[in-house]
Design a protein around this motif. Structure first.
Motif, short mmCIF file in Angstrom:
data_model
loop_
_atom_site.label_atom_id
_atom_site.label_comp_id
_atom_site.label_asym_id
_atom_site.label_seq_id
_atom_site.Cartn_x
_atom_site.Cartn_y
_atom_site.Cartn_z
N GLY A 555 75.06 53.57 165.38
CA GLY A 555 76.38 54.14 165.55
C GLY A 555 76.53 55.55 165.01
O GLY A 555 75.61 56.13 164.42
N PRO A 556 77.73 56.11 165.18
CA PRO A 556 78.00 57.47 164.69
C PRO A 556 77.82 57.61 163.19
O PRO A 556 77.33 58.63 162.71
N LEU A 557 78.20 56.58 162.42
CA LEU A 557 78.02 56.67 160.97
C LEU A 557 76.55 56.70 160.61
O LEU A 557 76.13 57.47 159.74
N GLY A 558 75.75 55.86 161.27
CA GLY A 558 74.32 55.88 161.01
C GLY A 558 73.69 57.21 161.37
O GLY A 558 72.83 57.72 160.65
N GLU A 559 74.14 57.80 162.49
CA GLU A 559 73.61 59.11 162.89
C GLU A 559 73.98 60.19 161.89
O GLU A 559 73.15 61.03 161.53
N LEU A 560 75.22 60.17 161.41
CA LEU A 560 75.67 61.17 160.45
C LEU A 560 74.90 61.07 159.14
O LEU A 560 74.38 62.06 158.63
N VAL A 561 74.80 59.85 158.59
CA VAL A 561 74.15 59.66 157.31
C VAL A 561 72.65 59.95 157.40
O VAL A 561 72.07 60.55 156.49
N SER A 562 72.02 59.56 158.50
CA SER A 562 70.60 59.85 158.66
C SER A 562 70.34 61.35 158.68
O SER A 562 69.35 61.83 158.12
N GLY A 563 71.22 62.11 159.31
CA GLY A 563 71.09 63.56 159.31
C GLY A 563 71.22 64.15 157.92
O GLY A 563 70.47 65.04 157.53
N VAL A 564 72.18 63.64 157.15
CA VAL A 564 72.34 64.12 155.77
C VAL A 564 71.06 63.88 154.98
O VAL A 564 70.64 64.71 154.17
N GLY A 565 70.40 62.75 155.22
CA GLY A 565 69.20 62.43 154.48
C GLY A 565 68.08 63.43 154.67
O GLY A 565 67.22 63.57 153.79
N ILE A 566 68.05 64.13 155.80
CA ILE A 566 67.02 65.15 156.03
C ILE A 566 67.58 66.56 155.89
O ILE A 566 66.94 67.53 156.31
N GLY A 567 68.78 66.68 155.31
CA GLY A 567 69.35 67.99 155.03
C GLY A 567 70.14 68.61 156.15
O GLY A 567 70.35 69.82 156.16
N GLU A 568 70.63 67.79 157.09
CA GLU A 568 71.39 68.32 158.22
C GLU A 568 72.75 67.63 158.29
O GLU A 568 72.82 66.40 158.31
N LEU A 569 73.80 68.42 158.36
CA LEU A 569 75.15 67.87 158.52
C LEU A 569 75.53 68.05 159.99
O LEU A 569 76.09 69.07 160.40
N ASN A 570 75.22 67.06 160.79
CA ASN A 570 75.35 67.17 162.24
C ASN A 570 76.74 66.78 162.71
O ASN A 570 77.42 65.95 162.10
N GLN A 571 77.13 67.35 163.84
CA GLN A 571 78.32 66.89 164.53
C GLN A 571 77.97 65.61 165.28
O GLN A 571 76.92 65.52 165.91
N VAL A 572 78.82 64.62 165.19
CA VAL A 572 78.57 63.35 165.85
C VAL A 572 79.77 62.98 166.71
O VAL A 572 80.92 63.29 166.38
#
Length: 780
Positions: A555-572
């Motif tokens: 989901g969108p939350l998983g996509e957002l948090v996974s991006g934060v984990g690699i240093g990216e604050l992505n738009q979802v």
């Protein structure tokens, strides 16, 4: 809506020396005790700034160290060597003398460990003042350190092989006993001494409890013993000493220098370090007005209040050393008939003295726990039979992907590391099911009751899932065998990054020979509240199989948090309002919008009631910290006069039964016995004298209090004055607490994407990788 990914100019990441630059553990995690407030990212600042502690028990105004300075790192070690050793070896070089001192120090440690009748129990090496200090001040809530940055240095030279560690019988731990109440006459005597030294007489019960019987005489003879009391700072102890001693009070007083040294080591432990480099400690002592740091350290070591270590390091490009071995296994030519064993050992020591060393000083409590942990892990790795098992292989063949890898790794190894997010917990659940199907006694242990509930739901059964605290206390799980070991064959520990060095040592020492230990967790979350970074150290040491899950969080939350984990604050894309950004201009508006979200917007739009929504903010203090937010949320959701010590029936609370643990609950009532709570583990009665220290309102939490638990909805509050408290691990942890919805009350502008992209965790100084590499070969 979605987050903004843009970043601005670089912000310098946190540096290791920040951990000892101020009296508060600037990188220290929150111990989650209500009496130990602090930031989640630990920046020093004003009393009410977010992430700072405005309680009287904090120690956040001192300036112990600037670790960029250097001192002579060998003198304290040499000065603690017995004179007889020097007299017996008049031709020893300086390096040889240091090696001899190191050998003597290690013999002292081994002798001390051998004299103990049982294994080292977590938290029992120190009592009274040190334990109180740890319990009260460990609340600084940051502790974010990079997973491998500290140990990117060259590999250390292997030490001489130690005998195969033998597991010692461990008694069944009893339930935690209530702290001893000092005798009234002891409290009265301490009160008289405090009055004579112009110190607050209200401290008398704390001082009496910390110093024990004879506290009055001890405090008169050594006024700096006041530093052993929670929240007391060196300048306050100095003022007390001047009032009692008059002209006899000097900065170089041995009593003062020793007390300040121990205090600084405690502050480093609160910041997550198990030891301090000698140069950092010397600089810290100088900043506290200690004129001769070397003498102060030597005095502390001589009194047995700290230990010194020399860990050999390999220089870049140096030829790797191997542990001493038999001539047949050595690449060196065999010794001639006339050569002696002493000559061979002399050559080895001569080679060793060319190696650089890292000189560390640490409190005995954590030093012995770390060595005990390394010994126990080596025993687990070496005690499991390596014979292949057709049953395990058949179970692995029935599944695929990283689940099969985990089952195969656990089949043939005593220690296995498993990494992944929330969705990856299905893989250790499958492993546990397989192990129980093979007739093995398999148990899973989680950090929190909520984690236990979620993991039990994956298994479809409550029986094999416990909390770590309950397992060690003997209140949950399989119990102990006749030798004191846990009666199990497989132990899966979830939320492994939350294990500190003492808790991990207790778990490892409790396992029987031949047991399998699987440590599973998300390495991107905040680290443990206590000293050490056990899971990250094990990942860096690479001494056992590591299985990285390939199961992504959905989901969108998983996509957002996974991006934060690699240093990216992505738009979802969040078509179901899974992620909502609420911009605010100031802290007052942040508090208003937070209450509005919890009480109105989230229930109306998503059907999530207020009791299923958690609010997370960087710290307890500040204009939008947990205190202010909880007061506003109580006024809206459960108004009352707070007739039970500030609480009313129906109040949502965070109960801290021990440092580093937070259990959500609800107030039921109060009577002469204390405050009655309803928690996930059942009914709890908190004695009235402990309510102020152990219970706080719990609608709003810090990220360290929330780690290990999840709620249907989460509201993360980021007021403008919290920008310095943010880091990638903090954001990753906070954003990952919501299962269905995340609202971000956003007032930090570009500080949020900058923190995610650039501000990693600050390193912690630990010895576990060095200790492991000397006993366990690297995994292939």
């Amino acid at each position: 809506m979605s987050t903004e990914p843009e970043t601005t100019e670089s912000a310098e990441p946190g540096k290791p020396e920040d951990a000892v630059r101020s009296g508060t553990p600037t990188d220290g995690p929150n111990a989650d005790g209500p009496d130990a407030d602090g930031p989640d990212a630990g920046e020093p600042g004003a009393e009410d700034a977010p992430g700072t502690d405005d309680s009287p028990n904090s120690a956040d105004t001192t300036e112990p160290a600037d670790t960029t300075d250097s001192t002579d790192t060998t003198q304290p070690e040499k000065d603690t060597t017995e004179p007889a050793a020097a007299e017996g070896s008049p031709q020893l070089s300086e390096a040889e003398a240091e090696l001899l001192a190191q050998k003597l120090e290690r013999e002292r440690i081994e002798q001390r460990k051998a004299e103990k009748k049982g294994p080292i129990a977590s938290g029992t090496k120190l009592s009274g003042p040190a334990a109180d200090l740890l319990a009260a001040v460990r609340a600084v809530e940051s502790g974010e350190k990079p997973v491998a940055a500290v140990f990117d240095e060259p590999r250390p030279a292997p030490r001489r092989p130690a005998p195969e560690p033998v597991r010692r019988p461990q008694p069944v731990p009893a339930a935690p006993a209530a702290p001893d109440t000092p005798a009234p006459q002891t409290v009265d005597g301490v009160r008289r001494v405090l009055a004579a030294g112009s110190a607050p007489e209200a401290l008398a019960p704390q001082v009496a409890a910390a110093l024990g019987e004879g506290a009055e005489e001890l405090l008169r003879e050594d006024p700096w013993q006041l530093l052993r009391v929670t929240g007391v700072r060196p300048e306050q102890a100095d003022g007390f000493a001047r009032a009692l001693l008059g002209a006899e009070c000097r900065p170089d007083d041995e009593r003062r220098t020793r007390a300040v040294t121990v205090w600084l080591l405690e502050q480093a432990a609160l910041a997550g370090h198990t030891a301090l480099e000698l140069s950092a400690l010397a600089t810290a002592l100088a900043r506290q007005g200690v004129p001769d740091a070397d003498t102060a350290v030597q005095s502390t070591l001589a009194e047995g209040e700290a230990l010194v270590f020399q860990d050999a390091l390999d220089e870049p490009g140096a030829r790797p050393r191997t542990a001493p071995s038999t001539p047949a296994a050595s690449s060196a030519p065999p010794a001639a008939a006339g050569d002696s064993v002493d000559d061979t050992e002399g050559e080895q020591e001569e080679a060793e003295e060319e190696r650089p060393v890292r000189v560390l000083v640490g409190l005995e409590r954590y030093a012995l726990a770390e060595e005990s942990l390394a010994d126990g892990l080596a025993r687990i790795v070496n005690s499991l039979s390596k014979e292949p098992s057709p049953e395990w292989e058949a179970a692995a063949a029935a599944v695929s992907g990283s689940t099969a890898e985990l089952i195969r790794a656990a089949a043939g190894h005593g220690l296995v590391l498993h990494t992944g997010g929330e969705a990856s917990r299905a893989e250790p659940a499958a492993l546990l099911t397989v192990a129980r199907g093979l007739g093995l006694r398999a148990v899973a242990a989680c950090h929190t009751p909520d984690g236990r509930r979620r993991f039990a739901a994956l298994l479809g059964a409550e029986d094999p899932v416990v909390t770590v605290a309950g397992l060690l206390a003997g209140t949950e799980g399989p119990g102990r065998d006749a030798e004191g070991a846990l009666a199990l064959d497989v132990l899966v520990v979830l939320d492994a990054p939350q294990l500190d060095v003492e808790g991990a040592a207790m778990i490892v020492e409790s396992l029987p020979d031949g047991a399998r230990l699987v440590l599973s967790g998300d390495p991107a979350v905040l680290w443990s509240a206590g000293p050490g970074r056990v899971f990250a150290d094990l990942l860096a040491a690479r001494t056992c199989p590591q299985v990285a899950s390939r199961t992504p969080d959905p989901g969108p939350l998983g996509e957002l948090v996974s991006g934060v984990g690699i240093g990216e604050l992505n738009q979802v894309d969040a078509p179901g309002k899974e992620v909502v950004i609420v911009p605010v201009r100031d802290a007052g508006e942040a508090v208003h919008r937070t209450v509005q979200l919890v009480a109105d917007s989230v229930p109306r739009a998503l059907g999530v009631p207020p009791e299923d929504t958690v609010v997370i903010t960087p710290g307890h203090g500040g204009a939008a910290g947990t205190r202010v937010l909880n007061a506003a949320l109580k006024e809206r959701l459960n108004p009352g006069s707070g007739r039970f010590g500030g609480f009313d029936p129906g109040d949502r609370v965070a109960y801290s039964p021990a440092p580093g643990r937070t259990v959500p609950g609800q107030v039921v009532g109060a009577d002469a016995a204390g405050l009655h709570l309803s928690c996930a583990d059942g009914a709890v009665v908190v004695p009235k004298e402990r309510v102020e220290q152990a219970v706080r309102h719990g609608w709003a939490l810090t990220a360290h209090q929330a780690v290990g638990s999840r709620w249907p909805a989460a509201v993360v509050v980021l007021p403008g004055d919290a920008a310095q408290a943010l880091s990638r691990p903090w954001v990753y942890t906070a954003f990952g607490r919501g299962e269905r919805h995340l609202s971000v009350v956003h007032g930090v502008e570009q500080a949020l994407p900058r923190a995610v992209a650039e501000v990693t965790a600050k390193p912690r100084t630990t010895r576990l990788p060095v200790l492991l590499r000397s006993q366990v070969p690297a995994a292939q």
